[in-house]
Design an enzyme around this catalytic site. Structure first.
Site, PDB file in Angstrom:
ATOM      1  N   ASP A 199       0.970  -1.146  -0.090  1.00 34.48           N
ATOM      2  CA  ASP A 199       0.155   0.084  -0.093  1.00 34.48           C
ATOM      3  C   ASP A 199       0.825   1.310  -0.081  1.00 34.48           C
ATOM      4  O   ASP A 199       1.966   1.161   0.559  1.00 34.48           O
ATOM      5  CB  ASP A 199      -0.962  -0.027   1.276  1.00 34.48           C
ATOM      6  CG  ASP A 199      -2.027   1.062   1.057  1.00 34.48           C
ATOM      7  OD1 ASP A 199      -2.401   1.296  -0.114  1.00 34.48           O
ATOM      8  OD2 ASP A 199      -2.681   1.183   2.363  1.00 34.48           O
ATOM      9  N   ASN A 230     -11.250  -2.344  -5.042  1.00 37.30           N
ATOM     10  CA  ASN A 230     -10.374  -1.448  -5.902  1.00 37.30           C
ATOM     11  C   ASN A 230     -11.098  -1.385  -7.237  1.00 37.30           C
ATOM     12  O   ASN A 230     -10.612  -0.435  -8.097  1.00 37.30           O
ATOM     13  CB  ASN A 230      -8.873  -2.248  -6.121  1.00 37.30           C
ATOM     14  CG  ASN A 230      -8.379  -1.831  -4.939  1.00 37.30           C
ATOM     15  OD1 ASN A 230      -7.134  -2.842  -4.712  1.00 37.30           O
ATOM     16  ND2 ASN A 230      -8.225  -0.842  -3.927  1.00 37.30           N
TER      17      ASN A 230
HETATM   18  C1  IPE Z   1      -5.542  -2.699   0.093  1.00 41.97           C
HETATM   19  O1  IPE Z   1      -5.376  -1.324  -0.403  1.00 41.97           O
HETATM   20  C2  IPE Z   1      -5.682  -3.382  -1.182  1.00 41.97           C
HETATM   21  C3  IPE Z   1      -4.577  -3.714  -2.021  1.00 41.97           C
HETATM   22  C4  IPE Z   1      -3.278  -3.390  -1.419  1.00 41.97           C
HETATM   23  C5  IPE Z   1      -4.440  -4.413  -3.358  1.00 41.97           C
HETATM   24  P1  IPE Z   1      -6.093  -0.345  -0.358  1.00 41.97           P
HETATM   25  O2  IPE Z   1      -5.398   1.031  -0.469  1.00 41.97           O
HETATM   26  O3  IPE Z   1      -7.101  -0.309  -1.353  1.00 41.97           O
HETATM   27  O4  IPE Z   1      -6.853  -0.294   1.087  1.00 41.97           O
HETATM   28  P2  IPE Z   1      -7.617   0.795   2.042  1.00 41.97           P
HETATM   29  O5  IPE Z   1      -8.718   1.516   0.941  1.00 41.97           O
HETATM   30  O6  IPE Z   1      -6.636   1.799   2.335  1.00 41.97           O
HETATM   31  O7  IPE Z   1      -8.281  -0.100   3.095  1.00 41.97           O
HETATM   32  C1  IPE Z   2      -1.431   0.133  -3.155  1.00 41.97           C
HETATM   33  O1  IPE Z   2      -1.296   1.375  -3.341  1.00 41.97           O
HETATM   34  C2  IPE Z   2      -1.934  -0.607  -4.721  1.00 41.97           C
HETATM   35  C3  IPE Z   2      -3.254  -0.820  -4.796  1.00 41.97           C
HETATM   36  C4  IPE Z   2      -4.182  -0.704  -3.967  1.00 41.97           C
HETATM   37  C5  IPE Z   2      -3.796  -1.191  -6.347  1.00 41.97           C
HETATM   38  P1  IPE Z   2      -2.541   2.430  -3.477  1.00 41.97           P
HETATM   39  O2  IPE Z   2      -2.963   2.824  -4.857  1.00 41.97           O
HETATM   40  O3  IPE Z   2      -3.674   2.131  -2.378  1.00 41.97           O
HETATM   41  O4  IPE Z   2      -1.828   3.865  -2.704  1.00 41.97           O
HETATM   42  P2  IPE Z   2      -2.263   4.946  -1.796  1.00 41.97           P
HETATM   43  O5  IPE Z   2      -2.976   4.027  -0.586  1.00 41.97           O
HETATM   44  O6  IPE Z   2      -3.404   5.708  -2.465  1.00 41.97           O
HETATM   45  O7  IPE Z   2      -1.115   5.776  -1.339  1.00 41.97           O
HETATM   46 MG    MG Z   3      -3.871   2.487  -0.589  1.00 39.35          MG
END
Ligand code: IPE
Ligand code: IPE
Ligand code: MG
Length: 267
Positions: free
Chosen positions: A34, A82
């Site tokens: 993340d 997502n």
């Molecule tokens: C969790 O990350 C899902 C993945 C890493 C694929 P998110 O960024 O989607 O999670 P939340 O929304 O912060 O809980």
């Molecule tokens: C994790 O990074 C990857 C996926 C969930 C696909 P994020 O895209 O959630 O990055 P932040 O949390 O917005 O920084």
């Molecule tokens: Mg994220």
């Protein structure tokens, strides 16, 4: 960008690696990668730049596991939730994934790493599914390590699917109601052939599990770090392992019961 010190900053890479106890490695590490979006935003770049940079961290984690002899690595790459992100970002993520699969195939074969996916993979674009199936079948006999990528994955959806399938098999008379236990339920999950994760790492400072491996993480050690995923490289992975190895896993028992000879698995 400066990272928060871990206390191991003065050590060389080799010194840090020497701190990892080979006799107490986790068998299965799960990662919620993340912080890609924030990594990019901090640099004034589009979010996809963070996802792209994050691939380097995936490679580091896979390489470290393979070298150390950690059998299973499961990476959360795309959750069911997502799908609700802006379509442009979803499309870019799919393109990136397809490219990763194409590029990584040779490495997976060379290092005898089996590739698997969990989640509702059929919902992904057909071209991505094609490459996933190709990687899964090409690497089927690879026996050194299992790399599982969670795609279109949700822990609750996985449990619902398991319940429905189990119910159907019960109706068909494949087993008796009295035979339904935790082991049997585990066999109906996507992760049926994997041990439960020993260690779960989440980057970017969010202290939640976001619908990841809900059933499987009942006794997993959780490691949360503020480091954003694109910055989480080999050293950071080793630090997470060292932190894990300093913990005492009790599985509900008392201290005296968990000495090495007692048979309770540590690490
Ligand atoms: C969790 O990350 C899902 C993945 C890493 C694929 P998110 O960024 O989607 O999670 P939340 O929304 O912060 O809980
Ligand atoms: C994790 O990074 C990857 C996926 C969930 C696909 P994020 O895209 O959630 O990055 P932040 O949390 O917005 O920084
Ligand atoms: Mg994220």
């Amino acid at each position: 960008m400066r990272k928060i010190g871990s206390g191991n900053d003065a050590l060389s890479d080799d010194q840090l690696q020497a701190l990892v106890n080979r006799a107490r490695l986790p068998r299965h590490v799960a990662i919620i990668m993340d912080g890609n979006g924030r990594w990019a935003e901090m640099r004034g770049l589009p979010r996809i730049a963070g996802h792209r940079e994050g691939i380097g961290s995936v490679r580091d984690a896979v390489t470290a596991c393979r070298e150390l002899g950690i059998y299973a690595l499961t990476i959360y790459a795309f959750s069911m939730e997502n799908w609700q992100r802006p379509p442009d970002e979803v499309n870019e993520l799919m393109t990136l994934l397809e490219g990763y699969l194409q590029k990584e195939m040779a490495t997976l074969m060379e290092h005898r790493i089996r590739f698997k996916t969990i989640g509702q993979v059929h919902r992904l674009p057909a071209s991505v599914v094609h490459w996933i199936r190709a990687a899964e079948s090409a690497t089927l006999a690879n026996d050194k390590m299992v790399l599982t990528i969670a795609l279109s994955y949700g822990g609750r959806a996985e449990i619902v699917e398991a319940i429905l399938k189990l119910y159907d098999d019960l109706q068909k008379g494949l087993f008796k109601r009295e035979s339904v236990n935790e082991t049997l339920v585990g066999q109906y999950l996507n992760t049926a052939d994997l041990p439960d994760p020993d260690l779960m790492i989440r980057t970017s400072g969010e202290n939640r599990i976001s619908n990841f491996l809900l059933w499987q993480m009942a006794y997993t050690e959780l490691y949360f770090t503020p480091t954003l995923w694109p910055d989480f490289r080999r050293r950071d992975f080793l630090e997470a392992l060292i932190n894990y190895q300093q913990r005492e896993r009790r599985f509900g028992l008392v201290k005296e019961q968990i000495q090495p000879r007692s048979g309770v698995r540590q690490g």
